[in-house]
Design a protein around this motif. Sequence first.
Motif: not given
Ligand code: DAH
Length: 346
Positions: A182, A184, A208, A222, A224
Amino acid sequence: MQEQLTAIVAGVRDNAPNIQTRAEFEAFKATISGPNGTLTDVMKRMGEVPKEDKPAMGRCINQAKNSVTTAFDEVIARIEAMELAAKLGPAIDPTLPCPDLDRGTLHPISQVREEMIVLFRRIGFSVAEASEVETEHYCFDALNIPSDHPARDMQDSYYLPDDLKVNNVSKHADEKYLLRTHTSTVQIRSMLKQQPPIRIVAPGRCFRRDTPDATHSANFHQIEGLYVDKNVTLLDLKATLDHFVKTIFGPKAKTRLRPSFFPFTEPSFELDFLSPDLGKLSNKWLEVMGCGMVDPEVCKAGGIDPAVYTGYAFGMGIERIAMILQGVDDIRYYYQNDVRFLKQFA
Ligand code: DAH
């Protein structure tokens, strides 16, 4: 016999230019040097030549043979050249302009990514990026993701070989490299680079272990978001995401935050929206992203004092937004490079 030889050679020279195909050539060759050919016949009759004339006769035969072979070689070379020319087709002029002058456009995923970036830039976010190869620390530990989380399983993520050297990503401890699952990861990397206020969006590729189907791809994108400052509240998150949804899906869209769980946010939510103008998807609540208030543990891992600062974060799949926006019902279309599909978004 000598006259015969002269006649044979002359006959070959006369006929050679008329031979057009391999079949014609083989048939003609047989009449000269085949078992019953004229030249073969002369050679068979060497026995009748008086002994003292044999050396001279032998030379004549050799000369005749050489002349015939040369003529045959020329015929074959000419036929091969004709065959090649036929295979290549008519000559082309490489200086002519290209027949397909259509200009390319951004890929539909890139178009949606750009649209989102422009939107967030307008409200003060800047774009941050980090590497696609990551360490377990940035992908999991620093984001408060526990060791028994499924994403940490070999079956769910792409781990890289232990002896791999990655010069621009250093390991914290005895840990593994993997392809980020992700975006993140960019939250932590951005926090470590600067103190608040931090207001970034991080678009990028994620990986993934998924079996591809209409909604899954092992490689996807994604975006972020992270905002950390003094006094950042849930209201800021809700207002920002409301603005995002209304800009992307139209001013009539409604949003709702639904309680959820992510290890790196507390509290955590799923953001759903509903729009009256979405064709088949009209007036249905659609889940589009995860979000929440940055967990104090994550602030600490990013070198930020959670007693002073608070923040919100969100993350969403670009393909998911693109599919809703562009009315695409199978994620695989985006990766098949079929110009008929891509042209619809040009
Ligand atoms: N990283 C999560 C995923 O890949 C998605 C996500 C959820 C990012 C909540 C965020 C968050 O910044 O606050 O499923």
